[in-house]
Scaffold this motif. Structure first.
Motif, PDB file in Angstrom:
ATOM      1  N   LEU A   1       8.656 -12.630 -13.010  1.00  0.00           N
ATOM      2  CA  LEU A   1       7.993 -11.337 -13.184  1.00  0.00           C
ATOM      3  C   LEU A   1       7.647 -11.058 -14.651  1.00  0.00           C
ATOM      4  O   LEU A   1       6.875 -10.127 -14.926  1.00  0.00           O
ATOM      5  CB  LEU A   1       8.894 -10.211 -12.660  1.00  0.00           C
TER       6      LEU A   1
ATOM      7  N   ARG B   1       6.949 -10.091  -2.636  1.00  0.00           N
ATOM      8  CA  ARG B   1       5.746  -9.532  -3.261  1.00  0.00           C
ATOM      9  C   ARG B   1       5.037  -8.526  -2.364  1.00  0.00           C
ATOM     10  O   ARG B   1       3.846  -8.220  -2.546  1.00  0.00           O
ATOM     11  CB  ARG B   1       4.754 -10.629  -3.679  1.00  0.00           C
ATOM     12  N   SER B   2       5.763  -7.963  -1.396  1.00  0.00           N
ATOM     13  CA  SER B   2       5.163  -6.971  -0.493  1.00  0.00           C
ATOM     14  C   SER B   2       4.835  -5.676  -1.228  1.00  0.00           C
ATOM     15  O   SER B   2       3.953  -4.922  -0.811  1.00  0.00           O
ATOM     16  CB  SER B   2       6.105  -6.680   0.676  1.00  0.00           C
ATOM     17  N   ASN B   3       5.547  -5.397  -2.327  1.00  0.00           N
ATOM     18  CA  ASN B   3       5.289  -4.164  -3.077  1.00  0.00           C
ATOM     19  C   ASN B   3       3.883  -4.130  -3.678  1.00  0.00           C
ATOM     20  O   ASN B   3       3.277  -3.063  -3.841  1.00  0.00           O
ATOM     21  CB  ASN B   3       6.328  -3.993  -4.176  1.00  0.00           C
ATOM     22  N   ILE B   4       3.341  -5.298  -3.996  1.00  0.00           N
ATOM     23  CA  ILE B   4       1.999  -5.364  -4.567  1.00  0.00           C
ATOM     24  C   ILE B   4       0.968  -4.865  -3.561  1.00  0.00           C
ATOM     25  O   ILE B   4       0.003  -4.192  -3.927  1.00  0.00           O
ATOM     26  CB  ILE B   4       1.677  -6.798  -5.014  1.00  0.00           C
ATOM     27  N   ALA B   5       1.191  -5.184  -2.284  1.00  0.00           N
ATOM     28  CA  ALA B   5       0.244  -4.754  -1.246  1.00  0.00           C
ATOM     29  C   ALA B   5       0.177  -3.243  -1.127  1.00  0.00           C
ATOM     30  O   ALA B   5      -0.862  -2.684  -0.733  1.00  0.00           O
ATOM     31  CB  ALA B   5       0.629  -5.379   0.101  1.00  0.00           C
TER      32      ALA B   5
ATOM     33  N   GLY C   1       0.705  -1.257  -3.753  1.00  0.00           N
ATOM     34  CA  GLY C   1       0.396  -0.728  -5.077  1.00  0.00           C
ATOM     35  C   GLY C   1       1.587  -0.243  -5.864  1.00  0.00           C
ATOM     36  O   GLY C   1       1.447   0.586  -6.765  1.00  0.00           O
TER      37      GLY C   1
ATOM     38  N   SER D   1       4.480  -0.990  -8.540  1.00  0.00           N
ATOM     39  CA  SER D   1       4.697  -1.950  -9.628  1.00  0.00           C
ATOM     40  C   SER D   1       6.087  -2.567  -9.558  1.00  0.00           C
ATOM     41  O   SER D   1       7.025  -1.984  -9.005  1.00  0.00           O
ATOM     42  CB  SER D   1       4.508  -1.259 -10.984  1.00  0.00           C
ATOM     43  N   ASP D   2       6.210  -3.764 -10.148  1.00  0.00           N
ATOM     44  CA  ASP D   2       7.506  -4.448 -10.189  1.00  0.00           C
ATOM     45  C   ASP D   2       8.529  -3.645 -10.991  1.00  0.00           C
ATOM     46  O   ASP D   2       9.707  -3.575 -10.638  1.00  0.00           O
ATOM     47  CB  ASP D   2       7.336  -5.840 -10.806  1.00  0.00           C
TER      48      ASP D   2
END
Length: 497
Positions: free
Chosen positions: A325, A383-387, A389, A391-392
């Protein structure tokens, strides 16, 4: 606030309050330097996540044997004192490893010497923690018992302040300073602690025995010789033979006196060693007898299982956050500050809303909460959080704060139950044993996590199986709930069952 501090100052003295606050602040500020250690293992030594976690597990093992330090300081005084000399020894152990690692590049660039010095440093920190706890317990006895809660509040506040400062400054230091400078800067705090040890006075034990021995020795050296000379003069007169006899008699008596003194000193030392041995034996026996009682053994077994059955993947997640990340050290320091705030939130929530609740229920909900929050790591790694929107950084901050808050909700019942279970007379040592069990469970959980990372071939730059490891961690979080019957059924946070 000022009035409260003045009352504390009158009750305990400025030197004592300063030393206690400094020790606890230093304990919290350790995050400043241990963040640098994490990067040293990852970036300079190029260790894998499992190897790095193994180093941490070994280095923190001294926190798992805290009763040993308590028993030693209780039973074996040094020059008649039970606390300050051990605090000096522990502070020296805390100080010199950072100085040596800061000045010697080769030692901090090799995993084995680095692990040895880190272990020695933790030995000193753990011993100082036990000794200071004992000093606090002794300070609040009798007429100052009303200040017990105030002194504990001061200690925890100093440690929280140290943790927040250490986390904030640690991230900044990693971005702007070399690691050797960070080690040397941190050594300033234990150096101040070492100097502050001389400000606190401690009454000596058995100091009256030495003057008595000295007086007896001087009487033996004077009186017998005088009597012999008087007898010789009155009987023999001033002849040469009588003079020789007097000199010979004087030498013989002096030799007998020296032998007598040496034998009595050896006998005194021997009896002191025997006394220490019996004190140690009695302390260990009392500790074992108390711990074997089912009402103590069962709940402590649960807290141990609650740690050892769950793989600790914190080091693996640190590698993932920094290498995959690409989160900056300054941000990770901020995340730790949020974690400290989460600890405070957990303490407030427990004291305000949960202390009347049954401990079984609190611990069950805590583990369900931990399992739910671990799902945030699954979302982050997949990486489902990216879908969505998200942020990490927001995921890491929320996960850090909420996880630490729930861990504190789990730790508070441990503290409450430990206080209720300790029988009178050995409260300090038995409580140290409880803390050691908790720490040993965490250490073994880290070993288990390192083993899981090794089996799944999770390494630096290769996190393909990390998702599987986190799923395994979620499943294991439910295991302690199956053993919740080990916790006394009716115990709450305010009264024993």
């Amino acid at each position: 606030m000022i009035k409260w501090l003045k009352q504390m100052q009158v009750a305990f003295g400025t030197s004592f309050l300063w030393l206690i606050s400094l020790v606890y602040f230093t304990q919290g500020f350790r995050s400043f330097v241990w963040t640098a250690v994490s990067y040293q293992l990852k970036d300079k030594l190029k260790l894998s996540p499992s190897a790095s976690q193994l180093v941490f597990s070994v280095a923190f093992f001294p926190w798992s044997i805290k009763p040993v330090y308590g028993i030693l300081s209780d039973c074996i005084p040094i020059k008649g004192k039970k606390r300050v000399p051990y605090l000096v020894i522990s502070t020296i152990l805390s100080l010199f490893p950072w100085l040596i690692l800061g000045l010697n590049t080769s030692l901090r660039s090799s995993s084995v010497p680095l692990m040895i010095f880190l272990t020695a440093q933790n030995l000193g920190s753990a011993m100082a923690d036990v000794v200071v706890d004992a000093m606090i317990a002794e300070a609040v006895r009798h007429e100052r018992a009303a200040f017990a809660g105030d002194l504990q509040s001061l200690s925890w506040s100093a440690m929280a302040l140290g943790g927040i400062c250490g986390s904030l400054l640690g991230g900044y230091a990693l971005s702007n300073l070399h690691i050797d400078t960070i080690f040397l800067l941190f050594s300033v705090l234990p150096a101040m602690q070492l100097l502050s040890c001389g400000l606190v006075e401690e009454s000596s034990l058995g100091s009256k025995a030495l003057p008595e021995l000295a007086n007896s020795e001087s009487s033996r050296q004077g009186d017998p010789n005088g009597r012999v000379l008087d007898k010789d003069v009155s009987r023999e007169g001033p002849s040469n033979n009588s003079t020789l006899r007097r000199k010979k008699s004087h030498k013989d008596n002096k030799a007998r006196t020296v032998i007598t003194i040496k034998s009595e000193t050896l006998e005194k030392d021997r009896s002191l060693v025997i006394q220490w041995f019996h004190s140690l034996k009695l302390a260990v026996y009392s500790l074992c007898r108390a711990f074997k009682q089912p009402i103590i053994l069962r709940p402590m077994s649960w807290f141990f299982l609650a740690h050892v059955t769950i793989p600790n993947l914190s080091t693996v997640m640190f590698y993932y956050q920094t290498e995959f990340l690409h989160l900056e050290p300054s941000f990770l320091g901020t995340a730790r500050v949020v974690g400290w705030l989460g600890l405070m939130l957990g303490t407030f929530t427990y004291n305000r809303y949960l202390k009347h609740m049954k401990l079984r229920r609190i611990l069950t909900w805590a583990h369900l909460g931990l399992a739910t929050l671990t799902l945030l790591d699954i979302i982050l790694v997949s990486r489902s959080n990216i879908a969505f929107g998200i942020s990490d950084k927001l995921m890491v901050l929320c996960g850090s704060a909420l996880t630490d808050a729930i861990n504190q909700l789990k730790f508070m019942p441990f503290l409450i139950l430990s206080g209720q279970l300790c029988p009178p007379g050995i409260e300090g040592t038995l409580f140290a044993l409880f803390m050691s069990i908790n720490n040993l469970g965490s250490t073994l959980g880290s070993f288990v996590g390192a083993g899981v990372a090794s089996v799944l071939n999770i390494s630096s730059g290769s996190f393909d199986n990390l998702l599987l490891g986190i799923i395994l961690q979620v499943i294991c979080t439910f295991i302690p709930i199956g053993f919740i019957f080990l916790i006394p059924k009716e115990v709450t946070g305010i009264a024993p069952s």
